[in-house]
Design a protein around this motif. Structure first.
Motif, mmCIF file in Angstrom:
data_model
loop_
_atom_site.group_PDB
_atom_site.id
_atom_site.type_symbol
_atom_site.label_atom_id
_atom_site.label_comp_id
_atom_site.label_asym_id
_atom_site.label_seq_id
_atom_site.Cartn_x
_atom_site.Cartn_y
_atom_site.Cartn_z
ATOM 1 N N ILE A 328 1.808 -40.557 -29.052
ATOM 2 C CA ILE A 328 2.808 -39.706 -29.702
ATOM 3 C C ILE A 328 3.761 -40.566 -30.530
ATOM 4 O O ILE A 328 4.261 -41.592 -30.058
ATOM 5 C CB ILE A 328 3.629 -38.918 -28.660
ATOM 6 N N ASP A 329 3.992 -40.146 -31.768
ATOM 7 C CA ASP A 329 5.048 -40.719 -32.600
ATOM 8 C C ASP A 329 6.087 -39.637 -32.845
ATOM 9 O O ASP A 329 5.735 -38.480 -33.110
ATOM 10 C CB ASP A 329 4.511 -41.183 -33.964
ATOM 11 N N PHE A 330 7.362 -39.995 -32.764
ATOM 12 C CA PHE A 330 8.401 -39.019 -33.083
ATOM 13 C C PHE A 330 9.604 -39.722 -33.708
ATOM 14 O O PHE A 330 9.790 -40.940 -33.567
ATOM 15 C CB PHE A 330 8.827 -38.234 -31.838
ATOM 16 N N ALA A 331 10.422 -38.949 -34.419
ATOM 17 C CA ALA A 331 11.612 -39.477 -35.074
ATOM 18 C C ALA A 331 12.705 -39.702 -34.044
ATOM 19 O O ALA A 331 13.022 -38.807 -33.253
ATOM 20 C CB ALA A 331 12.086 -38.522 -36.161
ATOM 21 N N GLY A 332 13.289 -40.892 -34.039
ATOM 22 C CA GLY A 332 14.357 -41.205 -33.099
ATOM 23 C C GLY A 332 14.130 -42.542 -32.426
ATOM 24 O O GLY A 332 13.054 -43.146 -32.528
ATOM 25 N N HIS A 333 15.146 -43.014 -31.710
ATOM 26 C CA HIS A 333 15.123 -44.314 -31.017
ATOM 27 C C HIS A 333 15.417 -44.092 -29.540
ATOM 28 O O HIS A 333 16.210 -43.216 -29.176
ATOM 29 C CB HIS A 333 16.173 -45.237 -31.644
ATOM 30 N N ILE A 334 14.817 -44.891 -28.691
ATOM 31 C CA ILE A 334 14.958 -44.701 -27.243
ATOM 32 C C ILE A 334 16.397 -44.884 -26.771
ATOM 33 O O ILE A 334 16.759 -44.428 -25.688
ATOM 34 C CB ILE A 334 14.038 -45.649 -26.445
ATOM 35 N N ASP A 335 17.236 -45.548 -27.576
ATOM 36 C CA ASP A 335 18.636 -45.727 -27.187
ATOM 37 C C ASP A 335 19.504 -44.523 -27.547
ATOM 38 O O ASP A 335 20.685 -44.485 -27.187
ATOM 39 C CB ASP A 335 19.214 -46.979 -27.855
#
Length: 364
Positions: A328-335
């Motif tokens: 899965i790729d999605f827009a956003g950062h884990i932080d």
């Protein structure tokens, strides 16, 4: 030309010379700052990391936002990319492994992302690129992950399942295929065409229309196709501009890909995690329990938190027959808080979740 026009032209040339001198002074000043950054980092940490993907993405985006023309914003960013690459080489030259041989689109993608001052090293296979980076022999690797015409590169996805490396960036390259020949081959005498199988697939309609009777011989890469054609008569290669220049081949036809928007996405792999740049992507691999509604349970938190999914791929799991994992790729950062909340929910519903990396969305 009138005397007045000659005087105007002479004045413009003097102005250009003055501007060039100022550009030279500023680039040298920037390079000196880069050298001081390296000295400061090394003094505090002998193992300091000099290349910062999030910082470079921020600089390039700022350049594009500030650009007023007449040069195109992407062209201006490419100029700054090369300045940054040369300055970074003063700090510490970047070593980059890529899927070779020399002259492939993957090498072109590596140079587009890191600049011409990067030291690129060809590898014979995708898993060798992963091994070189894991061993610390190079700083980063570049591997293809998907093509807009032919879809995902399964070997790359499978390599992530056993690797501890992180995705540090991405680069999208417009793929233009050309039909190339050596100087001793005539167009109407071509009876054999070499290329990578994916390139044959991307140019199928054009080949059927223009060379329906030519033998199509698949090889390991387009650069290898160009190398073979260099020493043969009556043969041609499908390859890009870099391979054509490397082996001194001539163009029979240009841009023969069936789809004009044909592009390939490449991933930058490395050993470090990347902080937020402001416009980021995250990639995951998720193993779900084999039960009804598993895919719905996986995707529902993303929908509820309004996180944009940009890619979803399924691959067979290595842990059991008819079990699958999801890339899965999605827009956003884990932080980001909302991304962290989604990942927490996904971990409760999945049997395994592996974050492959959060990284800046491709700028160029």
């Amino acid at each position: 030309m009138s005397d007045s026009s000659k005087q105007d032209l002479s004045a413009l040339r003097e102005r250009i010379d003055d501007i060039d001198g100022e550009i030279l002074r500023l680039i040298s000043e920037r390079a000196e700052c880069a050298r001081e950054v390296a000295e400061t980092k090394t003094a505090s940490d002998p193992k300091a990391v000099f290349y910062r993907p999030e910082r470079e993405a921020q600089v390039l985006r700022r350049v594009m936002e500030l650009n007023k023309g007449p040069l195109d914003s992407e062209e201006m960013a490419r100029l700054f990319r090369e300045i940054m690459s040369a300055c970074l080489a003063l700090e510490q030259p970047i070593k980059v492994a890529y899927l070779g041989p020399e002259g492939t689109f993957t090498q072109q993608a590596a140079l587009k992302h890191f600049g011409e001052s990067a030291l690129t090293q060809p590898m014979a296979a995708i898993d060798e690129v992963f091994r070189e980076v894991e061993a610390g022999a190079v700083n980063y690797g570049v591997v293809p992950v998907e093509n807009s015409t032919e879809g995902v590169i399964n070997h790359t996805l499978d390599s992530f399942m056993d690797s501890s490396l992180h995705i540090c960036g991405e680069v999208v390259l417009r793929i233009h295929h050309h039909l190339l020949v050596a100087d001793n081959t005539l167009k109407d005498k071509v009876s054999r065409i070499y290329s990578h199988p994916q390139s044959f697939a991307q140019c199928r309609k054009w080949l059927d229309a223009h060379f329906p009777h030519a033998e199509r011989v698949p090889v390991s890469s387009n650069a290898e196709a160009a190398r073979l054609v260099k020493s043969e008569w009556h043969s041609a290669a499908i390859a890009g501009d870099m391979a054509a220049k490397l082996y001194g081949l001539s163009h029979i036809a240009e841009k023969i890909e069936d789809r004009p928007d044909n592009s390939t996405r490449f991933l930058i792999i490395g050993n470090q995690e990347v902080p937020m740049s402001g416009t980021d992507k995250t990639s995951l691999v998720v193993a779900m329990r084999n039960q009804p509604g598993a895919l719905h349970d996986l995707l529902e938190p993303f929908h509820r938190h309004q996180i944009d999914l940009t890619r979803l791929e399924t691959r067979p799991s290595r842990t059991g027959v008819w079990n699958y994992v999801f890339f899965i790729d999605f827009a956003g950062h884990i932080d980001e808080p909302r991304v962290s909340a989604v990942l927490e929910e996904v971990r409760l519903r999945a049997s395994e979740v592996k974050v492959l990396g959060s990284y800046p969305q491709g700028v160029l």
